[in-house]
Structure formats: C-alpha cells, structure tokens
Design an enzyme around this catalytic site. Structure first.
Site, short mmCIF file in Angstrom:
data_model
loop_
_atom_site.label_atom_id
_atom_site.label_comp_id
_atom_site.label_asym_id
_atom_site.label_seq_id
_atom_site.Cartn_x
_atom_site.Cartn_y
_atom_site.Cartn_z
N TYR A 54 15.79 -31.72 41.22
CA TYR A 54 14.74 -32.67 41.58
C TYR A 54 14.57 -32.64 43.09
O TYR A 54 15.55 -32.70 43.83
CB TYR A 54 15.15 -34.07 41.13
CG TYR A 54 14.17 -35.15 41.52
CD1 TYR A 54 12.94 -35.25 40.90
CD2 TYR A 54 14.49 -36.08 42.50
CE1 TYR A 54 12.04 -36.24 41.26
CE2 TYR A 54 13.60 -37.08 42.87
CZ TYR A 54 12.36 -37.15 42.25
OH TYR A 54 11.48 -38.14 42.60
N ASP A 66 17.99 -28.01 50.09
CA ASP A 66 17.70 -29.44 50.00
C ASP A 66 19.02 -30.21 49.95
O ASP A 66 19.70 -30.27 48.93
CB ASP A 66 16.87 -29.70 48.74
CG ASP A 66 16.47 -31.16 48.60
OD1 ASP A 66 16.95 -31.99 49.40
OD2 ASP A 66 15.69 -31.48 47.68
N LYS A 108 18.69 -39.87 52.09
CA LYS A 108 19.81 -40.64 51.50
C LYS A 108 20.88 -41.05 52.52
O LYS A 108 20.66 -41.99 53.27
CB LYS A 108 20.41 -39.86 50.32
CG LYS A 108 19.34 -39.59 49.24
CD LYS A 108 19.80 -39.85 47.86
CE LYS A 108 18.80 -39.38 46.84
NZ LYS A 108 18.36 -40.35 45.90
#
Ligand SMILES: Cc1ncc(COP(=O)(O)O)c(C=O)c1O
Length: 446
Positions: free
Chosen positions: A151, A253, A281
């Site tokens: 994702y 990522d 995050k």
C-alpha cells in the site's frame, strides 16, 4: 484491505451510541476507508503512553499506535512540548523558509544513505505521489512497477493492485493491474505493472517485456501492509541492479519502516541505496508530517522547479517542530531503537509460542518493532501477497483479535495490518500481551 469485522465481548455501549451520532454526519462514521471496512465502531477517549481508553472506559495496551506514527506512544511529552513552544512563540503557518526546516532536512540527509536533498509534505500518500511524478519526469517514462500487497496511499496513481481480488488479478506470473477503488480510471491502472514480491525473475521479465517504458520500481523495503514480510536475502539488491541496468529509478517507500527499523530506516538496516525515499508516520511521532528525498541528480528537478510539487501546509510549523523533536530524540539516544527491537523480537517469539501452544498453526513474522501473527494452514513462511491470501486464515485472525481485545490488548483488526512496538511499551506490557495471546488463542478454539 480484507473485509473482516472485529468481534469483541467487552461493553462498547457508549462507543456505539457515539458512533451512530458521528455516522449521522460523517459518511460511514469514519474519515478513513480502512477503518470503515473493518467495522471499527469503538470510539476513542484518550491515550497515555502505551495505553488508550475507549469512551466506555475500557483500557487497552496499544500495539496499533494510530496506524504506526506513535513511535513514542500517546501524548509524547517532549514532542508535544516542542510543538506547543513553536506555535505559541512563533506561529503556525509561515509559507516562508525558516530555521527548523534546515535542522530537520540536515538530520534526514545525514541519516539516510544516498539522500542529498529532500522536500516536505504532509502525508505519506503525497510523498509517494511526488516521488512517482519525479521518477517519471527524470526518466521520461510512464510505467511504474509496484507489488501486490503493498500500500502506498490512496490516490489514482498508486491504489492499484494493492489488495486485488485474485479472480481479477491474472495469473501468478503475469498479474494484471486492478484498480483498488471505484472511480479510478482504467487508464491510470494501465500505467502500473503489478508483480509478486520477492521474485527477481518477475522483475527481470517486466523490464524485458517493456523495454524503455519503466520509470521506476516502487517498493516497501519490508512489506508491512500485508502483515510483515521481510525481503529474501539479496532481493532488494537485485532490484537495485536491475533498475540501474535499465535506466529506471528505485523508489523505496519507508513510510512504515522509516526511523523505526533504524534511524536511517530499512535502507540503512539493509544497506540499500535507492534513488528516491519516502517517509511519514514515525517522522512526526503522531503529528502529520511526511517527506521525500533522493540523490542530488534526481532532486535537482525539484530544485529547478521543473516538476510541480505543491501543498499549502508543506513544512507547516507543527509538522517541522514535531519532526525536529522526534529525530533529535532518536538520534541522541540510540538505546530507544535498540529497545523497540528487543521488545519486538521478544513479542514475536512469545506470540508464536503462545498461539502454537494452544494448538493453532501459526507463524509470527517481523523485523524488530514491526510484526504480524498469521494463522496459517501449516506453511512456515508468508513471502508475498498471494501466499498470504492462499495460506492465511483471515477469519481466525479476526476471532483472535476480538478475544485479544477482550483481554485488554489492541491490535488492528485487519489480518494484513501489523503490530507496532513503541519506545514506551515496557517488558511488562510485552509479557501481558503474550499471556493474553495464549488465553485468546485457547478461547477461540482450534
Ligand atoms: C508504505 C506506505 N506508504 C504510504 C502510505 C500512505 O501514507 P498516509 O496514510 O500518510 O497518506 C502508507 C499508509 O499506511 C504506507 O503504509
């Protein structure tokens, strides 16, 4: 995302009442597709350190950490204070360059291999979108290789084949791109070449079949959105070699792994040198901040303003003050990351043992503070998305998650999410979770 609803027997009466009220004016009752899909009607009251309380007063040890950002747990005092100091003394929204940006950017550049220049943004989705545009601009090519079960955000650019239905996703050796949402143009999906992860030959084949068309390979360095799947030894180095040979870029990522697996992220831990890296995050310890960065040669396109990257709130003072405090704390005390590794590894071994002792076939996979428990049909390892779909018992995980929640341990109900360990989880929290896992595993039966 898998469609599994949480089952818990603790009282959630007030939560349900509040949820109904929210759902009266917020579509679906939540501003997030994943939460809605997982039927989470528990409403949050407050958090403190490694714990949080719902509005019914139930207390939980939190191994979900707000989808991961809360690396120092809830309400981290030093980061919160840094943000309060910044906004009360200097202001909230500048849109002019200021000193703290340099502090954070310098820390990013010095801690992440191969990154010379960075840009700030607000969410991981934006960081990956910007990275993809940059890779296309740099190479003059359009196609992106990405991997099923990964994702990278919810936009049309990337929410393709993240969790495809296998009936629509084509054969294992020739996956087809599947838009992840209604409303995604077919044309956007056609720009994506989805592959299975941990399979070097698949990547070789994609480059051979699309000569001169592939701008970048986009990958998580450790899959953390399909449970937790580490790369096979040498796999990422092969991606590096193949992309170089074909004049394509490697985008890593690190939205989940960054500042957690190591200060320099999984790229440091795995000794990888990508062309572009994305972060979010843990960078803000819960405050919204993201960034992307890369080699000078690639990032110069941003520096010269040849590639459009915008955002009213980019480098907002809340974001930058939080990132500065977070990176300073992690840099100055390496024991913090060492401790989340130790606790994560202990939790991983303890959960697997507890669940197997209750008679279940299960495997717990992870890398330090990121881990997931898979109830399996007996396979010893999950290596990619299709093996997860074929061998993991999603319903059993859902039962387990509910029984775990009944015992005061909160993990995300999605079987393909993961556990996160923060710097404020204690050894006692880990012990409590392992004990509760054994009880929950017995309670759900075989
Ligand atoms: C690896 C990865 N990339 C990108 C994103 C998107 O980040 P955000 O939710 O901040 O937009 C996520 C979110 O979970 C992620 O796990």
């Amino acid at each position: 995302m898998t469609h599994v609803t949480a089952q818990t027997t603790v009282s959630l009466e007030k939560s349900q009442e509040l949820f109904q009220r929210i759902a009266g004016s917020v579509a679906g009752g939540e501003s997030n597709y994943v939460r809605v899909k997982n039927g989470l009607e528990m409403c949050f009251d407050r958090g403190e350190g490694a714990r949080f309380w719902d509005v019914d007063g139930n207390e939980y040890i939190d191994f979900s950490l707000g989808y991961g950002p809360l690396i120092f747990g809830h309400k981290p005092p030093a980061v919160t204070q840094a943000v309060v100091d910044m906004i009360t003394t200097r202001g909230v929204q500048f849109t002019f360059p200021y000193d703290l940006e340099a502090d954070v950017a310098e820390m990013l550049v010095s801690s992440v291999h191969g990154v010379d220049l960075i840009r700030f943004c607000t969410t991981g989705t934006e960081a990956v979108s910007a990275a993809i545009r940059l890779a296309r601009a740099y190479t003059g090519r359009d196609k992106i290789v990405k991997f099923e079960g990964q994702y990278h955000g919810w936009t049309d650019t990337m929410f393709i084949s993240s969790y495809p239905d296998l009936e629509r996703a084509g054969p294992d050796d020739r996956p087809r791109p599947v838009p992840g949402s209604k409303g995604t143009p077919r044309a956007a999906a056609e720009l994506i070449l989805p592959l299975g992860w941990n399979d070097v030959e698949a990547v070789e084949r994609a480059f051979a079949e699309h000569p001169g068309e592939i701008a970048a390979v986009l990958t998580e360095p450790i899959m953390c959105n399909c449970g937790v799947i580490p790369p096979k030894p040498g796999y990422l180095q092969e991606l590096r070699r193949i992309t170089r040979e074909h004049g394509a870029l490697l985008i890593v990522d690190e939205v989940k792994t960054g500042f957690r697996v190591a200060l320099g992220g999984a790229t440091e831990y795995l000794g990888l040198r990508p062309d572009i890296v994305t972060w979010a995050k843990a960078l803000g310890a819960g405050f919204p901040v993201a960034a992307f960065g890369g080699t000078r040669e690639v990032m110069d396109l941003e520096a010269r303003n040849e590639v459009m990257h915008g955002g009213t709130y980019n480098a907002h003072t809340v974001a930058i003050a939080a990132a500065r405090a977070t990176l300073t704390i992690l840099r100055d005390d390496p024991e913090l990351l060492a401790s989340i590794w130790r606790r994560g590894e202990r939790l991983k071994a303890g959960l697997q043992e507890a669940v197997r002792s209750a008679g279940h076939q299960a495997v717990c996979q992870g890398v330090g503070p990121l881990l997931q428990l898979y109830f399996t049909d007996g396979v010893e390892e999950i290596t990619d998305y299709r093996s997860a779909l074929r061998h993991v018992d999603m319903e059993k995980f859902s039962d387990f998650q509910g029984a775990f929640q009944d015992r005061g341990i909160y993990i995300h109900p999605d079987p393909l999410e993961c556990f996160y360990v923060s710097t404020v989880h204690s050894d006692a929290d880990v012990d409590e979770a392992i004990e509760a896992a054994g009880e929950a595993a017995h309670a759900i039966g075989r």
